[in-house]
Design an enzyme around this catalytic site. Structure first.
Site, PDB file in Angstrom:
ATOM      1  N   PRO A  94      46.264  61.234  29.927  1.00  0.00           N
ATOM      2  CA  PRO A  94      45.345  60.079  29.946  1.00  0.00           C
ATOM      3  C   PRO A  94      44.868  59.740  31.353  1.00  0.00           C
ATOM      4  O   PRO A  94      45.392  60.276  32.332  1.00  0.00           O
ATOM      5  CB  PRO A  94      46.226  58.940  29.403  1.00  0.00           C
ATOM      6  CG  PRO A  94      47.624  59.341  29.733  1.00  0.00           C
ATOM      7  CD  PRO A  94      47.656  60.836  29.704  1.00  0.00           C
ATOM      8  N   GLU A 167      37.591  66.447  16.830  1.00  0.00           N
ATOM      9  CA  GLU A 167      38.287  65.798  15.729  1.00  0.00           C
ATOM     10  C   GLU A 167      37.323  65.624  14.554  1.00  0.00           C
ATOM     11  O   GLU A 167      36.123  65.460  14.744  1.00  0.00           O
ATOM     12  CB  GLU A 167      38.876  64.466  16.193  1.00  0.00           C
ATOM     13  CG  GLU A 167      40.041  64.701  17.137  1.00  0.00           C
ATOM     14  CD  GLU A 167      40.633  63.411  17.677  1.00  0.00           C
ATOM     15  OE1 GLU A 167      40.582  62.387  16.984  1.00  0.00           O
ATOM     16  OE2 GLU A 167      41.143  63.455  18.811  1.00  0.00           O
ATOM     17  N   CYS A 278      38.457  62.052  24.742  1.00  0.00           N
ATOM     18  CA  CYS A 278      38.149  63.070  25.756  1.00  0.00           C
ATOM     19  C   CYS A 278      36.985  62.754  26.688  1.00  0.00           C
ATOM     20  O   CYS A 278      37.131  62.853  27.902  1.00  0.00           O
ATOM     21  CB  CYS A 278      37.874  64.393  25.062  1.00  0.00           C
ATOM     22  SG  CYS A 278      39.337  65.069  24.288  1.00  0.00           S
ATOM     23  N   ARG A 348      40.821  56.108  19.543  1.00  0.00           N
ATOM     24  CA  ARG A 348      40.850  56.076  21.003  1.00  0.00           C
ATOM     25  C   ARG A 348      39.430  55.953  21.563  1.00  0.00           C
ATOM     26  O   ARG A 348      38.560  56.722  21.214  1.00  0.00           O
ATOM     27  CB  ARG A 348      41.581  57.316  21.538  1.00  0.00           C
ATOM     28  CG  ARG A 348      43.081  57.270  21.219  1.00  0.00           C
ATOM     29  CD  ARG A 348      43.824  58.497  21.709  1.00  0.00           C
ATOM     30  NE  ARG A 348      43.529  59.659  20.894  1.00  0.00           N
ATOM     31  CZ  ARG A 348      44.043  60.885  21.109  1.00  0.00           C
ATOM     32  NH1 ARG A 348      44.867  61.068  22.128  1.00  0.00           N
ATOM     33  NH2 ARG A 348      43.743  61.885  20.325  1.00  0.00           N
TER      34      ARG A 348
END
Ligand code: NAD
Ligand code: UDX
Length: 470
Positions: A94, A167, A278, A348
């Site tokens: 991260p 994803e 990302c 996220r």
């Protein structure tokens, strides 16, 4: 080159889990063990009723076929390291929250601790593969740590093998990747290690799609690819603002531009902003690297991609307030979708978080519906984005609804934050009847049939569309 017989993957997250599950499926002759320190996550991967820790279309089928055959999930990190010929390091990287480079640089603490574990435990030579996205030259630090701590007769060959799956389409992406990228040192040992990993992928990926390059190019290519993809979204989003003010239509614009084969049609969907774990992280990392090597102009260029994304989220939230007669105090806004994109439960950096935050700061009531995001995750994300608000205060203003219809009931406005297919298929007439009037829809993903909604009676605003309210 000796064929790889046993693989260990450190990190059972969104990348390690699907990637190594697919390797196990496609390579029945290889034993694959995915390990993690997080016991709850491993228990979920091992759960008898397949309540996997992440939602990803097609993943369940892959795990069903391979788990217990040649695919194992475990918290025994040391045993898996010791047994493996090849180890993927697929831990999280991260953005650093404090210290040098805070807010920009990648936090490599997890990569380092996994690397140290490998050095401590291994009693024979291994191939160590960076799967995590890391700053350029991280492989060098890994090699230094491994060599300084290794046992006699242990050699470590380090490869970079960044992952390009997205994803929501991870399994399709892994089954048929545009390319697999492997970076190695150009020494005989480095090239041999590279060939060993290439042979694993060659079980299902055509050889011409397996690209082998130098280590540093491989590491930087991953950051560069994400920066270029995100740049396209920020570019089209900047144009969406122009469209709304000039009478042009951003979809017509994207179509017209995309027909130029040099530009191409993909990744030109205007939106409320990009999210995901990302893009922002990797661009900020690129910015940090550029600054570290004294290239402030390069850093500023890429930083602007993130700034444009912030602007887009802010601009959309402001459109909602402005349109609702300049105040949303005590009005109910139904937010449909909380994941950062469709077909994932991952939140996220989801633009939905920023939107809900803006609405709460304007003293609105918010109802949220998402088909896949767990409720606890929504509470966690809202607590993190509003650190000064106790959870009781958040829960007074926010309701999580079990369906789009429930979320919309008695609301003043609906905001589409994620492009879930089911939102296209809702019976909008039924929704309209339950809402306060005038009933507004703000389409942040350009998925709705605006003329049809207007016919029903809705007032509709879409990103990048010039139409003023019906
Ligand atoms: P994640 O947080 O879902 O998973 C990482 C896992 O590693 C966690 O479960 C954590 O418990 C575990 N872990 C951390 N340190 C460990 C240690 N020392 N030993 C054992 N386990 C440890 O993260 P992710 O989304 O899978 O991302 C992993 C990496 O892949 C990141 O570098 C990311 O940038 C990169 N990446 C992510 C995506 C994506 O779509 N999510 C795509 C490409 C690349
Ligand atoms: C991205 C990269 O695509 C992938 O190659 C890399 O390995 C990880 O990062 P991911 O973040 O999972 O994948 O999803 P992606 O499909 O890239 O979407 C990222 C964000 O951009 C989402 O919020 C999505 O809704 C948004 N997006 C995407 C747009 O707003 N417009 C587009 O045209 C495409």
């Amino acid at each position: 080159v000796a064929p790889v017989k046993k693989i260990c993957c450190i990190g059972a997250g969104y990348v390690g889990g699907p990637t190594c599950a697919v390797i196990a499926l496609k390579c029945p002759q290889i034993e694959v063990t995915i390990v993690d320190l997080n016991k709850a996550r491993i228990d979920a991967w091992n759960s008898p009723d397949y309540q996997l820790p992440i939602y990803e279309p097609g993943l369940l089928e892959v795990v069903r076929q391979a788990r217990g055959r040649n695919l194992f999930f475990s918290t025994d990190v040391d045993a898996a390291i010791e047994a493996a010929d090849l180890i993927f390091v697929s831990v999280n990287t991260p953005t650093k929250k404090s210290g040098v480079g805070a807010g920009y640089a990648a936090d490599l603490a997890y990569v380092e601790s996994a690397t140290r574990r490998i050095a401590d435990v291994a009693t024979r030579s291994k191939i160590v593969v960076e799967k995590s996205t890391v700053p350029c030259r991280t492989a060098e630090s890994m090699r230094t740590i491994l060599e300084a701590n290794s046992k006699p007769n242990c050699r470590f060959d380090i490869l970079s093998n960044p992952e390009f799956l997205a994803e929501g389409t991870a399994i399709d992406d892994l089954f048929a990747p545009d390319r697999v990228l492997i970076g190695s040192l150009q020494t005989p040992e480095g090239v041999a290690a590279c060939e060993a990993l290439a042979s694993v992928y060659a079980n299902w990926v055509p050889r011409e799609r397996i690209l082998t390059v130098g280590l540093w190019s491989s590491e930087l290519s991953k950051l560069a690819a994400n920066a270029m993809l995100a740049q396209r979204i920020s570019s089209i989003n900047s144009l969406s603002a122009l469209c709304e003010n000039t009478g042009a239509n951003v979809e017509e614009l994207a179509h017209a531009m995309g027909r130029d084969t040099r530009i191409g049609p993909k990744f030109l969907r205007a939106s409320v902003g990009f999210g995901g774990s990302c893009f922002q992280k990797d661009i900020l990392n690129l910015v940090y690297i550029s600054e570290s090597v004294h290239l402030p102009e390069v850093a500023a260029y890429w930083r602007q991609v993130v700034e444009m994304n912030e602007y887009q989220k802010h601009r959309f939230a402001k459109t909602v307030v402005d349109t609702l007669f300049n105040t949303i105090t005590n009005k109910t806004i139904a937010v449909l979708g909380f994941a950062f994109k469709a077909d994932t439960g991952d939140t996220r950096e989801s633009p939905a978080i920023a939107l809900v935050r803006s609405f709460l700061l304007e003293s609105a009531k918010v109802t949220i519906y998402d088909p896949k995001v767990p409720h606890e995750q929504i509470w966690l994300d809202l607590s993190e984005t509003l650190p000064d608000w106790p959870i009781e205060k958040i829960q007074k203003s926010v309701t999580i609804a079990p369906s789009a219809l429930e979320a919309a009931k008695k609301s003043e406005a609906i905001v589409i934050a994620t492009e879930w297919k089911e939102f296209r298929e809702i019976d909008w007439k039924v929704i309209y009847d339950t809402m306060k009037k005038p009933a507004f829809v703000f389409d942040g993903r350009l998925i709705l049939d605006a003329p049809k909604l207007r016919e029903i009676g809705f007032r509709v605003k879409q990103i990048g569309r010039p139409e003023v309210l019906a």
